[in-house]
Structure formats: structure tokens, C-alpha cells
Design a protein around this motif. Sequence first.
Motif, PDB file in Angstrom:
ATOM      1  N   SER A 273       2.518  29.258  15.365  1.00 54.78           N
ATOM      2  CA  SER A 273       1.887  28.114  14.700  1.00 54.78           C
ATOM      3  C   SER A 273       2.472  26.796  15.181  1.00 54.78           C
ATOM      4  CB  SER A 273       2.060  28.230  13.180  1.00 54.78           C
ATOM      5  OG  SER A 273       1.452  29.400  12.700  1.00 54.78           O
ATOM      6  N   ASN A 274       2.933  26.746  16.423  1.00 53.98           N
ATOM      7  CA  ASN A 274       3.541  25.514  16.927  1.00 53.98           C
ATOM      8  C   ASN A 274       2.512  24.492  17.392  1.00 53.98           C
ATOM      9  OD1 ASN A 274       2.648  26.754  19.260  1.00 53.98           O
ATOM     10  ND2 ASN A 274       4.571  26.526  20.373  1.00 53.98           N
ATOM     11  N   HIS A 275       1.250  24.742  17.094  1.00 58.15           N
ATOM     12  CA  HIS A 275       0.166  23.795  17.327  1.00 58.15           C
ATOM     13  C   HIS A 275      -0.227  23.243  15.963  1.00 58.15           C
ATOM     14  CE1 HIS A 275      -3.998  22.951  19.316  1.00 58.15           C
ATOM     15  NE2 HIS A 275      -3.640  21.997  18.485  1.00 58.15           N
ATOM     16  N   VAL A 276       0.176  21.989  15.655  1.00 54.48           N
ATOM     17  CA  VAL A 276      -0.007  21.449  14.305  1.00 54.48           C
ATOM     18  C   VAL A 276      -0.859  20.189  14.355  1.00 54.48           C
ATOM     19  CG1 VAL A 276       2.173  22.406  13.482  1.00 54.48           C
ATOM     20  CG2 VAL A 276       2.123  20.089  14.421  1.00 54.48           C
ATOM     21  N   GLN A 277      -1.474  19.880  13.226  1.00 51.82           N
ATOM     22  CA  GLN A 277      -2.299  18.681  13.101  1.00 51.82           C
ATOM     23  C   GLN A 277      -2.072  18.054  11.743  1.00 51.82           C
ATOM     24  OE1 GLN A 277      -6.622  19.107  12.859  1.00 51.82           O
ATOM     25  NE2 GLN A 277      -6.856  17.462  14.357  1.00 51.82           N
ATOM     26  N   PHE A 278      -2.026  16.721  11.725  1.00 49.59           N
ATOM     27  CA  PHE A 278      -1.828  15.972  10.491  1.00 49.59           C
ATOM     28  C   PHE A 278      -2.989  14.988  10.311  1.00 49.59           C
ATOM     29  CE2 PHE A 278       2.317  17.053  12.210  1.00 49.59           C
ATOM     30  CZ  PHE A 278       2.985  17.580  11.113  1.00 49.59           C
ATOM     31  N   SER A 279      -3.348  14.740   9.069  1.00 46.33           N
ATOM     32  CA  SER A 279      -4.258  13.636   8.767  1.00 46.33           C
ATOM     33  C   SER A 279      -3.610  12.780   7.683  1.00 46.33           C
ATOM     34  CB  SER A 279      -5.630  14.138   8.320  1.00 46.33           C
ATOM     35  OG  SER A 279      -5.549  14.753   7.057  1.00 46.33           O
TER      36      SER A 279
ATOM     37  N   PRO B 259       0.828  -1.212   0.000  1.00 53.26           N
ATOM     38  CA  PRO B 259       0.000   0.000   0.000  1.00 53.26           C
ATOM     39  C   PRO B 259       0.863   1.263   0.000  1.00 53.26           C
ATOM     40  CG  PRO B 259       0.130  -0.905   2.208  1.00 53.26           C
ATOM     41  CD  PRO B 259       0.854  -1.874   1.312  1.00 53.26           C
ATOM     42  N   LYS B 260       0.221   2.390  -0.222  1.00 54.68           N
ATOM     43  CA  LYS B 260       0.897   3.684  -0.189  1.00 54.68           C
ATOM     44  C   LYS B 260       0.308   4.531   0.931  1.00 54.68           C
ATOM     45  CE  LYS B 260       2.100   3.956  -5.107  1.00 54.68           C
ATOM     46  NZ  LYS B 260       1.964   4.741  -6.364  1.00 54.68           N
ATOM     47  N   ALA B 261       1.168   5.235   1.611  1.00 58.10           N
ATOM     48  CA  ALA B 261       0.723   6.131   2.691  1.00 58.10           C
ATOM     49  C   ALA B 261       0.907   7.575   2.242  1.00 58.10           C
ATOM     50  CB  ALA B 261       1.514   5.869   3.967  1.00 58.10           C
ATOM     51  N   TYR B 262      -0.041   8.423   2.634  1.00 61.08           N
ATOM     52  CA  TYR B 262       0.024   9.844   2.303  1.00 61.08           C
ATOM     53  C   TYR B 262      -0.262  10.661   3.557  1.00 61.08           C
ATOM     54  CZ  TYR B 262      -0.120   8.725  -2.692  1.00 61.08           C
ATOM     55  OH  TYR B 262       0.167   8.252  -3.946  1.00 61.08           O
ATOM     56  N   ILE B 263       0.472  11.755   3.677  1.00 63.78           N
ATOM     57  CA  ILE B 263       0.104  12.785   4.654  1.00 63.78           C
ATOM     58  C   ILE B 263      -0.779  13.759   3.897  1.00 63.78           C
ATOM     59  CG2 ILE B 263       0.929  14.587   6.193  1.00 63.78           C
ATOM     60  CD1 ILE B 263       3.545  13.032   6.450  1.00 63.78           C
ATOM     61  N   ARG B 264      -2.073  13.714   4.180  1.00 61.80           N
ATOM     62  CA  ARG B 264      -3.036  14.466   3.360  1.00 61.80           C
ATOM     63  C   ARG B 264      -3.225  15.898   3.841  1.00 61.80           C
ATOM     64  NH1 ARG B 264      -4.876  14.628  -0.960  1.00 61.80           N
ATOM     65  NH2 ARG B 264      -7.108  14.257  -0.824  1.00 61.80           N
ATOM     66  N   ASN B 265      -3.329  16.080   5.142  1.00 62.72           N
ATOM     67  CA  ASN B 265      -3.563  17.415   5.694  1.00 62.72           C
ATOM     68  C   ASN B 265      -2.420  17.795   6.614  1.00 62.72           C
ATOM     69  OD1 ASN B 265      -6.035  17.269   4.455  1.00 62.72           O
ATOM     70  ND2 ASN B 265      -7.139  18.200   6.169  1.00 62.72           N
ATOM     71  N   PHE B 266      -1.997  19.032   6.495  1.00 59.59           N
ATOM     72  CA  PHE B 266      -1.028  19.610   7.421  1.00 59.59           C
ATOM     73  C   PHE B 266      -1.622  20.948   7.861  1.00 59.59           C
ATOM     74  CE2 PHE B 266       3.418  21.693   7.808  1.00 59.59           C
ATOM     75  CZ  PHE B 266       3.372  21.553   9.189  1.00 59.59           C
ATOM     76  N   THR B 267      -2.144  20.981   9.092  1.00 60.42           N
ATOM     77  CA  THR B 267      -2.903  22.137   9.583  1.00 60.42           C
ATOM     78  C   THR B 267      -2.130  22.837  10.686  1.00 60.42           C
ATOM     79  OG1 THR B 267      -4.971  21.003   9.080  1.00 60.42           O
ATOM     80  CG2 THR B 267      -5.100  22.876  10.582  1.00 60.42           C
ATOM     81  N   PHE B 268      -2.089  24.183  10.606  1.00 58.20           N
ATOM     82  CA  PHE B 268      -1.422  24.973  11.634  1.00 58.20           C
ATOM     83  C   PHE B 268      -2.039  26.370  11.630  1.00 58.20           C
ATOM     84  CE2 PHE B 268       0.932  24.973   7.693  1.00 58.20           C
ATOM     85  CZ  PHE B 268       1.126  26.321   7.416  1.00 58.20           C
ATOM     86  N   GLN B 269      -2.298  26.910  12.794  1.00 59.79           N
ATOM     87  CA  GLN B 269      -2.789  28.281  12.995  1.00 59.79           C
ATOM     88  C   GLN B 269      -3.862  28.671  11.971  1.00 59.79           C
ATOM     89  OE1 GLN B 269      -0.003  31.503  12.543  1.00 59.79           O
ATOM     90  NE2 GLN B 269      -0.803  32.626  14.289  1.00 59.79           N
ATOM     91  N   LYS B 270      -4.950  27.889  11.973  1.00 61.63           N
ATOM     92  CA  LYS B 270      -6.111  28.148  11.114  1.00 61.63           C
ATOM     93  C   LYS B 270      -5.764  28.133   9.627  1.00 61.63           C
ATOM     94  CE  LYS B 270      -8.431  30.910  14.652  1.00 61.63           C
ATOM     95  NZ  LYS B 270      -9.066  32.194  14.991  1.00 61.63           N
ATOM     96  N   ASP B 271      -4.702  27.442   9.264  1.00 61.43           N
ATOM     97  CA  ASP B 271      -4.327  27.289   7.867  1.00 61.43           C
ATOM     98  C   ASP B 271      -4.087  25.814   7.604  1.00 61.43           C
ATOM     99  OD1 ASP B 271      -3.800  27.879   5.293  1.00 61.43           O
ATOM    100  OD2 ASP B 271      -1.930  28.966   5.646  1.00 61.43           O
ATOM    101  N   THR B 272      -4.392  25.357   6.401  1.00 60.46           N
ATOM    102  CA  THR B 272      -4.284  23.943   6.079  1.00 60.46           C
ATOM    103  C   THR B 272      -3.626  23.768   4.725  1.00 60.46           C
ATOM    104  OG1 THR B 272      -6.251  23.365   7.367  1.00 60.46           O
ATOM    105  CG2 THR B 272      -5.551  21.798   5.693  1.00 60.46           C
TER     106      THR B 272
END
Length: 957
Positions: A663-669, A631-644
Amino acid sequence: MMNNFKKKLYSFILLLYISSLLSQVKSIGLPDIKNYNRSDYKGGTQNWAIDQDKNGNLYFANNNGLFQFDGTTWRNYKMTNADAIRSVKIDPSGKIYVGGYNEFGYFEPNEKGRLIYHSLTHLVTKAKIKTIDFVWKIHLFDKGVVFQAFSKAFYFKNNTIQTINAPKRFQFSFLVNGKLYLQDIANGLLEYKNKSLHTLPGTKQLNPTEIWSIIPLPDDKLLIATLNKGLFTYANNSLQPWNTETNAFVKKNSSLGGIAIKNKFIVINTVLNGIIVCDTNGKIIQHINHKKGLQNNTVLTSFIDNKNNIWLGLDNGIAFVNENSPFTYFGFSYDISTVYASIVHNQNLYVATNRGVFYHSWSQNFKEDVFKLVEGTTGQSWNIQVIDNQLLCGNNNGAMVIQGDRVSQILDVKGYFGFKKIPGKDNFLIGSNYNGFALFEKKGNNWNYRNQISGFDNSSSTFEIDEETVWLKKDGLLYQMTLSPDLKSYAKIKTHKAITKNYSGIGSIQRINGKVYFQTKNHFFKYSKDQETFYEDKTISALFQKIPTVNLIYEDQLGNIWYTYGQGLGMLQKQNNRYQNSVAPFSNLTGELVSDYLSINTINQKNIFIGLTNGLAHYNPEQASSFVTIPKAYIRNFTFQKDTLLLGNGQKNTTKYTLPYASNHVQFSFSSPTYENLDNVEFSYKLEGFDEKWSPWSRMFTKEYTNLSEGSYEMKVKVRNSYGVQSKEATIKFSVLPPWYRHFFAYLLYLIAAIAVIVYVQKTVKAKIRKNKYYETVEQRRLYLEKESKIRQEQYILEKEIEKLKNDKLKIKILAKDKELVSNSLQVVKKNKILNGIIHKLKEINHDNLDETLKTQFTKLQKSIIKEVNSDKSWKDLEKHIKNVHYDFLKRLKEQYPTITPRELDLATYLLMNMSTKEIAEIMNISNGGVELARYRLRKKLELNKKENLIGFLMKI
């Protein structure tokens, strides 16, 4: 001549073999089907077209816009001037062309990866074309893009649009083998080439109906699917009905087009009855409809993804058909439930279930018929076996013989688990029943019940027979039961708690290569009857050395060794006397196997049936090799400080992202375009620079980090599909800048400020030192004066203390003198008392009897004593002295108690001087009782209670 025939025959057989290897659509059972309804993708009902980009993301043209699905998340995108999208097509560059009502254009990712719509209708001359209508089809044709509507088609190339006018009115258009065909309601099929339309001869007869698809067939034929006239083939300018069972089905259910699978199979969409999959000869291989798991019977479009699985756009929803799988299933739609065993006998497939034994013709197609119940088998059926061409069933209601569709004979009415022949005694059969074991004897061609074997009444389905010994695993014990010569009882029964001292417990009993093996913790032992001991077969044990601890083991007729571990299934596939471990293809069956019952029915190399808790699985090992892919893995979303940032949409990614400290509060999907068995797809991630190790595998596809310190980071993610195969790592690098107060220039500013502060402090300190020296001199002078004053004060206090000590010493001396004076005064009193007594005695003497001389002398003596007594002033001096010494005391006492008498003052003074009662009585010339009475009166006058001490009270005054 014969050699040529043989060569052709071999070539034909090889062709059939290769064809079977390439084939992926199975006529046995149903593929796994996953339905997505409106609540899943949160869109409209109808889905008109489907396409897939190079990253594996799927796109659906929906009544409510364009929907993108990456395996974990659905995203919705809208056109500028229309909601409903009827067509979608993706070109190699990644542009997503779409068409709707009076609108067409393309989506393209911006620098942040979000798909932005770009309309192309501004290139159309509005004065000539007022209404475009719905754009139903989009084709990538001759380095351009064709958008087909009803009245016109628009050919977009080199940023210009050329209009293709319909002779009458277009229906639909099709791109087949690089050729563009359009249906005109008046002229039939037209081919667009050299910038003009050319009629296909013989196709005008299709004008009364709608053509929904054109599919290539072998020998340059075209298969034309119409809405309500059926299927036609077109070749050499000739249109012919496709007289096949597929065409009969389509005429009955109406067609909405279809698509080819590797030019070997064809998917036909219908209005009324789901889809069918047929071969290029029109033979129906599969039929999938609402009854068989499809959520809606009206299929608007079908699409073959990059793994040759089928996606269906339904009139209400979306469906995924896992066609490229070596597994198909018989479940509720075939009317079977939990399967304990299966067997093929006399061209029938029999299945033992918890509701009875069911059967289906093995030689006929499975696509429509359900399994039928064998008459007389209703109830729990534990096993079904063919022994000497007789079909035996171990049922809750007894040991049964099945012929065709019914039970022909009940051999015994006790419930039975299964049957095994006695080695060396082919006419005898032992059956495990609810009360132990029974013996069956073959007479003629039939098996008959002979007797229950006495001496042991425990039952189990796990047993083996070796010569005349029955081995049984039950309740953690291994029973070794030797049959008596008449086979009516057991000559000897022995139990084993363990097979060997090195490994505790009993794992399983199984027959491998014709020998009975005893397994514990993946070590396999055989039994030596001569030495009466177990010994390990290291060759078999070595096969399981790297396999998890197994529970059950079964060797099929091809020599493959199947095993269960935990809730999973694996197979050691025999290949030229060697074994290849295969686990990944069976990962999807984990948790679906029947507990303590391993049901494997290997018919041949292509047909293996596996019993499940919810039906029967059909497995074709020849398809497994190409089925399990990385399979292949992808990092689809990289979100920081109300920006994606949306990654994996085809945009050019920068190598590294730089984030401000805010923006040191980050989120990944994460995502993986792995659509088979999505419930078992798991992710693992690690943030280099923050995490020390990879996270545990889980279904969670989002991860959030808060309050990251400044520095460089690299997010890594990998995916594991349902078959346990891991992907390569997907990574994204980013850095977090320090806050402004920790920036380089901030530190430079801090340095300058520090130097300025140091200089300022230096000057200030020097000034302060000078000032402090002055104040220090003043302070020293003040301290000297204070010290001198303190010394004088201390000297004065000392002198006062000395004076006080002298006064105290003087007082002590005075008190001593007082005491001495009192003592002397008391002596005088005593003396005067004695003299008074002598005077009194002298007065009693008769003077008349004395001569004058003696009388004169006596008188002189008496006068002399009286004079001595009267002349003694010691007492008065004493009283005066006491009053002088205790003047202050008497004054205070008189002030506090004005009513006190002088005599009481004297008594108080005597008490203060600690004089005894006797001494006070003598001084005051009263009796001892008088002293006590005087003390009592004094206490009363002073208002003392009984518990207070009089002398102590006086001393406090």
C-alpha cells in the motif's frame, strides 16, 4: 434633569454605535452570491433542509439523498429504504439525523470515517403504524430527537421512541427558544411539553394556511410566517398581522419560512421572488432574486452557517450568500459596468463608467432601483469631481457640468481626463484633455473655459499641480512645466528620466498631506524649488518599507492612503496620526481593479466605494475586523490500496496508521470549510520523510505519492483563504512497513541461511581443496609431459629448421657454383670461339708458300687447336649440371605446359638463373634478337599477358 437626559442620550448613541458594529447586513449593494447547480453536486433539484457540523461541513437534504460539502468535494449518502430526504439535523455528538418517506434514522461515521446509515424505524410498532409518510422536520429537544411527520411525531430518547399523535393532522413543527411548537390543521399551534400537546390560544385562525417558520422577535414575540396569508406576530396569547413592508412583500410573493441572523435580522424565503433580509421592525434591507444573481427564485429553506453567511436550498440548486463580508457590489443587476470614478453630490451617488455617468439616490434604499443614466453623458466617462459645489465630468465628449439627472453645460468639447485647482489661485482650474491642458476660470459661481495652454500637447490622467508648476508622468518621463504669468503657455518645460540617481524610473505622482510627492520603488521624494532638486521624505518612505512595489497611490478625505501593487489593492488606514496597513480584506478584488485608474470614493468611516472592471464595490471598514478569520485545513481523504479513510467526519482518529508495503501508493485530498470566494482558496502540503520543502500554493486539493519506501511519514497541509490568511497545519501520521523480504524475521532467516551456506561452503571448499590437490598433481604431471613433448617438438622443428637452413645454404652455394660454372663455361665458349676463329684464319693461309718444316709445324698447330676445341666438354657438363640442379623446376614446367620444347626448357632455365640476354645468346649460340624471339615464343607458350613478368612467373612455378 439635564444630566440624566445627557446620560440617556449618550447611552442611546452608544447603543446605536454598538448596534452598528454588530450589524452585518448592508442595505447598500448586493453581497457576493455563489450558485451550485445540479451538475456541481450531481444530485436532485430540490433541497429541503440544511445543517452544519462542528468541523464546518455542510449537509443538504436533497431529493436524491444527503449531500455533504466540505468546501472542495461533494459527497452523497443514501438512506437504506428511501432516496429523497426532507429533513436533516446534527446533534452535538456528530450524529446526523435525517428523515424521508417512511424512513428516519441517523448517519454516523464508521472506523474508516464513512457515514453509515442507522435506521430507527424498527423501534416503531409496525402493527399500529403502517405508514409514517414524509418526515419533514427534525428537532433536538429535551436531550432527545423529534421526527415530525404529518400524522405523528416520533420522540427518540434513550434508544426508545415515544409516539406523539396529531389531533387531526400535523403540518410543520418548530423549535424556538427551547420550546417545541407543532401546527395542527384543526387546532392551530400546539406546544409540546410534559409529554402532551397544549393549544396556543388565538392561533386557530391560521388553520387554513401552512406555517413555514416561527422566528423569535424582541420582547418575547414570535414571528409566524405563513405560505399565503403573510406574516403574523404572536405575544400574550394574541395573534396580529405584522403590518410592515416585509409583510406586504410576502403577501405578494408567498413565504416558505425563514430564519433569524443573530436575532437582529430575518431572512424570509419566498416562492416567487427569492429572499429578502429585513430587520426586526420589518424594514427590508436586502432583496436577492434571480435578477440579482440567484439561480432560482423559489427558496425552500435558508440556513445561517457558523460565519453568519446564508445558505439557500432552492427548488433547483443551492446558493451561498456571503453576507458576513464588508463588501457588497453594484454590478449588472444595477445596470452599471466598468467604473472609473464615483462621488456623492446633492444626495445622489454618481458613477463614471465606460458607458456614461449613472446616478442613484443616496438617501433612498438601493434594494430595488437600478442606476439611471445622466442625460447627455453617453460615452466614455473618465472622471467625475465636485469642485466648489459644481459637479464636473471628464468625458470623451468634453468637459461637462452635471446638475441632477442631466448635463447642464459643456465647458469644452475636447475629451477630458480630470481637473485640478491651481494652489493659491482658487479661481483657476486646470483640466487634462486629449490635446494637453486647458485653463478654466471661475466667474461668479460657475466655471468657464478660458484657453488651451499652448506649448505642450501630450495628455495623461496622471498629473499634479504645485504652485505654478504642472507635473505630468507620461511615457516613462516626468515633465516639469512652469506656467507663464498669463497662464496661456508654459514658460519652461523640463523632463526627468529619473527622480534620483539611486533609483531608476518614475513610479507615480500623488498628493499626500497636501504636498506633491514623487515615488519610485516605494521611495517618496519632494521637490525643492530653491535647490531645483528632489529630496527624499524618509517618514513617508518608511510607511511603504514592507509593502510590495506600488503602482498608484491616493489619499482619501479621511487621510487613509490607498495603493495598488501588481493587480492588488491595499490601504494604510490612518489611526491617531499612525497608519495601519490593511491588505487582507481587499484580496478578493485582485484582478478586478481598473488598470491605471484607482477609483476610491470615501464618504465616511462606513461607506467607501471602489471602482471595478465589472461594477462598483461598497466597503465598510468597521466590518472588516471580524470578517477575516483564520481558516481551518483538513486532510479529508487518505486513500491506499483500494481503501479510503474519510477524516473530519467526527470519528475518533488513531494517532498513526500502519500500511503494508503493498500500500505504498497513497493519495490525499484536502478541504477547508471556507466558503467565501472558493476560487481563491489555495493549499500547500508537505510529506515529512519525502518532501524537502512545502509545495507552492495552488488550487489543487489532491496529492498522490507512489512507491514510497518503508519508514515513518507525516502528511502536513495548510490552507490560505482568499484574504491571504493562512491556517494552522493539519497533520496525519502513517508508516509503511517494509516488504516481507526486508522484514526483521526475513533478515533473521537470511542470517540463518547465510550461516548454513557458509558452513556448507566451508565443507565443500575443503573437499574441493583436497580434490583440487589431486587434480593439481595430475595436471602438473600432464603439463610436465605436455611441456616435455612440446620441447621435443620444438627441438624437432628446430632441427628441421637447421636442416632447412643448411639446405638453403647448400642451395645458395649450388647456385653460386652454377653461376661460377656458367661463367667458366662462357669463358670456355669464348675461348673455343677464339680458337675456331684462329682455325678459320689458319685455313685461309696459303700453305704453298711455306717451306715444309714450317708447313709441318703449321699443320701440327692447326691439329692441336682443333683437338683442343673438340676435346673441351665444358658445355656438355654445364647442360648436364643445369638439368640436374633444376630438375624439379623443369619437371613442373613440363607438367603444366606439355607442349614446351627442350630448347624452350633450356631458355626457361637460363631465365630462372637470371642470365642476361647476351649470356643466353652466347650459350645458345644465337643472336641477341634470337633470344628476344625465343622469349616471346616462350611467353606465348606460357599464355602470359603483356603486363606479367616472365622471370617472376617462372620463379612461382
